[in-house]
Design a protein around this motif. Structure first.
Motif, short mmCIF file in Angstrom:
data_model
loop_
_atom_site.label_atom_id
_atom_site.label_comp_id
_atom_site.label_asym_id
_atom_site.label_seq_id
_atom_site.Cartn_x
_atom_site.Cartn_y
_atom_site.Cartn_z
N ALA A 86 43.86 10.51 -6.79
CA ALA A 86 44.47 11.78 -7.19
C ALA A 86 45.62 12.14 -6.24
O ALA A 86 45.58 11.80 -5.07
N PRO A 87 46.65 12.82 -6.76
CA PRO A 87 47.76 13.25 -5.90
C PRO A 87 47.34 14.46 -5.06
O PRO A 87 47.65 15.60 -5.41
N ILE A 88 46.66 14.18 -3.97
CA ILE A 88 45.97 15.19 -3.15
C ILE A 88 46.85 16.43 -2.86
O ILE A 88 46.43 17.56 -3.08
N SER A 89 48.06 16.20 -2.35
CA SER A 89 48.89 17.33 -1.90
C SER A 89 49.31 18.22 -3.07
O SER A 89 49.42 19.44 -2.94
N GLY B 194 54.68 17.81 -11.03
CA GLY B 194 53.89 16.64 -10.63
C GLY B 194 52.51 16.59 -11.24
O GLY B 194 51.87 15.54 -11.23
N LEU C 146 54.08 26.20 -0.82
CA LEU C 146 54.76 25.21 0.01
C LEU C 146 53.89 24.87 1.23
O LEU C 146 53.71 23.71 1.59
N ARG C 147 53.33 25.91 1.83
CA ARG C 147 52.49 25.70 3.01
C ARG C 147 51.23 24.91 2.65
O ARG C 147 50.79 24.04 3.41
N ARG D 58 46.11 24.48 -6.55
CA ARG D 58 45.04 25.44 -6.25
C ARG D 58 45.64 26.75 -5.72
O ARG D 58 45.25 27.84 -6.14
N MET E 32 50.94 22.59 0.59
CA MET E 32 51.24 21.15 0.48
C MET E 32 51.26 20.48 1.84
O MET E 32 51.10 19.27 1.94
N ALA E 33 51.51 21.25 2.89
CA ALA E 33 51.54 20.66 4.23
C ALA E 33 50.14 20.52 4.84
O ALA E 33 50.00 20.13 5.99
N THR E 34 49.11 20.84 4.06
CA THR E 34 47.73 20.67 4.52
C THR E 34 47.42 19.18 4.73
O THR E 34 47.74 18.37 3.86
N PRO E 35 46.82 18.80 5.85
CA PRO E 35 46.45 17.39 6.04
C PRO E 35 45.59 16.88 4.88
O PRO E 35 44.82 17.63 4.30
N LEU E 36 45.73 15.60 4.60
CA LEU E 36 45.07 15.04 3.42
C LEU E 36 43.58 14.79 3.61
O LEU E 36 43.12 14.51 4.72
N LEU E 37 42.87 14.88 2.50
CA LEU E 37 41.49 14.43 2.42
C LEU E 37 41.47 13.23 1.48
O LEU E 37 42.37 13.06 0.67
N TYR F 293 46.37 20.39 -3.90
CA TYR F 293 46.36 21.54 -2.98
C TYR F 293 47.33 22.62 -3.46
O TYR F 293 47.03 23.81 -3.46
#
Lengths: 398, 398
Positions: free
Chosen positions: B249-252, B203, B24-25, B258, B27-32, B255
């Protein structure tokens, strides 16, 4: 394998745009099942908010479980059956892609072409409709992300009705940045993406479909080639009272979209549009002071995606790499025939702020001074400041 | 519109499963940006970790931008051309769906059927291959989520090679919960979903494709009907050295995947499989004490998805509603012909814990006591405790 620690990035490319911390936080919400009554209320909320942003009363207004490109494919494969003719405006990457998708599902793409950076003239669409036999649909890209061109749409809906064709619009980059008037413009199928002016991470495609298009879909002679993107099956999951399982919805992305749409609602569309116009005007003024010229002609330029020709004294790849590596700023390069020739700078949603415009212009000036192609520091910033000071009324919306 | 505040839920249905706080955390990473060199390393990491979990050396091992159902559609539409015959094992919802997808892309589905809850016998597949003309592929569901049946796969790969057919496997529910030996079993196309035993939000669809299948795809006479799911285009984005833009790509979600894969790696597959077996055995023992019987025969049952026949003294809909409303516990009901007749209880990934087994059994006992169909409290818990105490060695992996 170690924890992933991303570098700090200012996203000013053609998408994804920056995401509001509230949207990031929403994604960290614990999951609900896709048939949980509490989750179904989230879906209903999204439908309500999307209808406002699309300016439509369409019952079928949903978020598709894929990126904007899945939205494009869904729009085509649900409408087009083998042998159907579709008039497609082709003036960039995304119009080209639309024509490809039409052909991949056995349709005949009647390409109405314009040079990259120009719009498709309504007269050319009318001519194509008049000289062709029955046409199933006309498909246009509202905001051509590869060129920064803004396609006029308001006269095309009536034309489509005259010729008994459906009107399909790609609003991936335009939605929530400039007006998208689905009902007023007579658009039958309109799709978007979440990672542009909605400032939500990529992964969902908002889609709205008119009753007229739904009737056409109901009368299909052949089943939709895609099971995953079949609107008739997806409708059964999104419709209140039905909610039949189709596939597992991407729960966390749906949370994110709800929060992103709530932020759009809080700002209000008129203020949001004004903010996009204002920051774009300042960026364009600053870039002009550095020798950049806009690719699309006056009046045809998008405020959320500025496509400029890179002057000969600037090395495209070198400067973009410097922006990314030394400043953490991402901007987009050219695609296809425009590769190496243009920059695509996005000021979309959360990315469209005065601070970001000034940061980018200042970084470019610093690179220019160090590289020797700029002698007077501050010219771009000064031009941007002048643009900001000349638009006091619009600034209310910032 | 107000902030969305989800109710607390224990997800013990057929997916999504519970998600680890670290995921969950993440997914809250800022996007690239999707072409940012730092993001490309995330993609490479995912490929490395997926190859371990799929037990494969396949170069083409990726996460597709859609849910598990998109993975199914991609597997079929890339391999099957109009007129191609595909032998499909049909013994539940997902085999049925596979056959539908084959037909929607113009293929001929040769259905090898078995009653829901039973497996498809290898001899029946062999018979279908022998009596049919050329067959392009054999498609089987490893873990049939609608019935809880565990399909044996190890003998089918050789059979496919003998008949010059590709071997397509749906591992949506099995991956990371029981062994999926892509290379050893001769699987050519294997797809999964993220929201089952990987305990990542839905997703994305992990997909791996053998060189043999890639060659078949390269030799297609017709382009893949789907542009969005076209492996040849997607490969260009995922391949190191190429990284050509296809779609955003669905970045979050990437993340999240991974981090979920990193958790799988930290636990280790043998320990993870043992944990799934152990908690499943305890759940089954507890349910048996309450009068539930397993739908699939002995030896054919999935440890991550327990499908039990609801005894006549228990009201399916009422008890499931009580579990959800009074206890916040989600379990799954039956689909299609099993609607109202079975429960599908998922102990997948993060959901597979001793605490969750005991919590569910205790809730059922409380409901049973109050409803009058259970007289002695603790029988199910006692049976579960006995199962836990009888498997000391496997418990090491918990």
């Amino acid at each position: 394998m170690q924890e992933f620690l991303p570098p700090r990035r200012l996203l000013l490319g053609p998408g994804p745009s920056l995401v509001h911390p509230r949207v990031l936080r929403a994604m960290a919400t614990p999951l609900l099942g896709h048939l949980d009554p509490a989750f179904l209320t989230v879906m209903t909320d999204i439908q309500t908010l999307l209808r406002e942003i699309f300016h439509t009363n369409n019952r079928f207004t949903i978020a598709l479980s894929g990126t904007g490109s899945a939205g494009m494919e869904a729009a085509i494969v649900n409408v087009v059956e083998p042998g159907d003719a579709v008039v497609v405006g082709v003036n960039g990457v995304f119009g080209t892609r639309l024509a490809t998708v039409v052909e991949r599902c056995g349709g005949k793409a009647i390409r109405v072409e314009a040079p990259w950076g120009r719009i498709i003239e309504t007269a050319a669409i009318e001519a194509a409709l008049s000289r062709s036999g029955p046409v199933k649909a006309v498909a246009l890209v509202h905001a051509e992300t590869s060129t920064g061109a803004r396609q006029p749409l308001d006269a095309v809906g009536a034309l489509c009705r005259t010729h008994n064709a459906l009107f399909i619009v790609d609003a991936v980059t335009s939605l929530a940045g400039i007006p998208v008037e689905v009902d007023a413009w007579g658009i039958d199928v309109c799709y978007s993406g979440t990672q542009k002016c909605l400032s939500c991470p990529p992964g969902l495609a908002p889609v709205t479909v008119s009753e007229r298009a739904l009737e056409t879909i109901t009368r299909r002679r052949t089943p939709c080639q895609s099971w995953y993107l079949d609107f008739s099956l997806i409708a059964a999951y999104w419709e209140e009272g039905s909610r039949a399982y189709h596939h597992t919805a991407p729960i966390s992305m749906v949370y994110a979209l709800r929060e992103a749409l709530r932020l759009v609602e809080e700002e209000g569309l008129p203020a949001r549009f004004a903010r996009h116009r204002l920051n774009s005007a300042a960026l364009v003024a600053g870039l002009a002071a550095l020798g950049f010229t806009l690719l699309p002609p006056a009046g045809r330029q998008l405020p959320m995606l500025t496509c400029v020709t890179v002057p000969s004294h600037i090395d495209d790849a070198v400067v973009r790499a410097q922006l990314l590596q030394a400043y953490g700023i991402e901007i987009g390069g050219g695609l296809g025939p425009l590769k190496g020739k243009v920059w695509r700078i996005g000021l979309m949603g959360e990315s469209s702020t005065e601070a970001n415009v000034l940061t980018l212009l200042n970084a470019l000036e610093e690179i220019g001074i160090r590289s020797g192609w700029l002698s007077t520091p501050g010219v771009a910033l000064q031009a941007a400041a002048r643009a900001y000071s000349h638009t006091p009324l619009e600034k209310d919306g910032v």
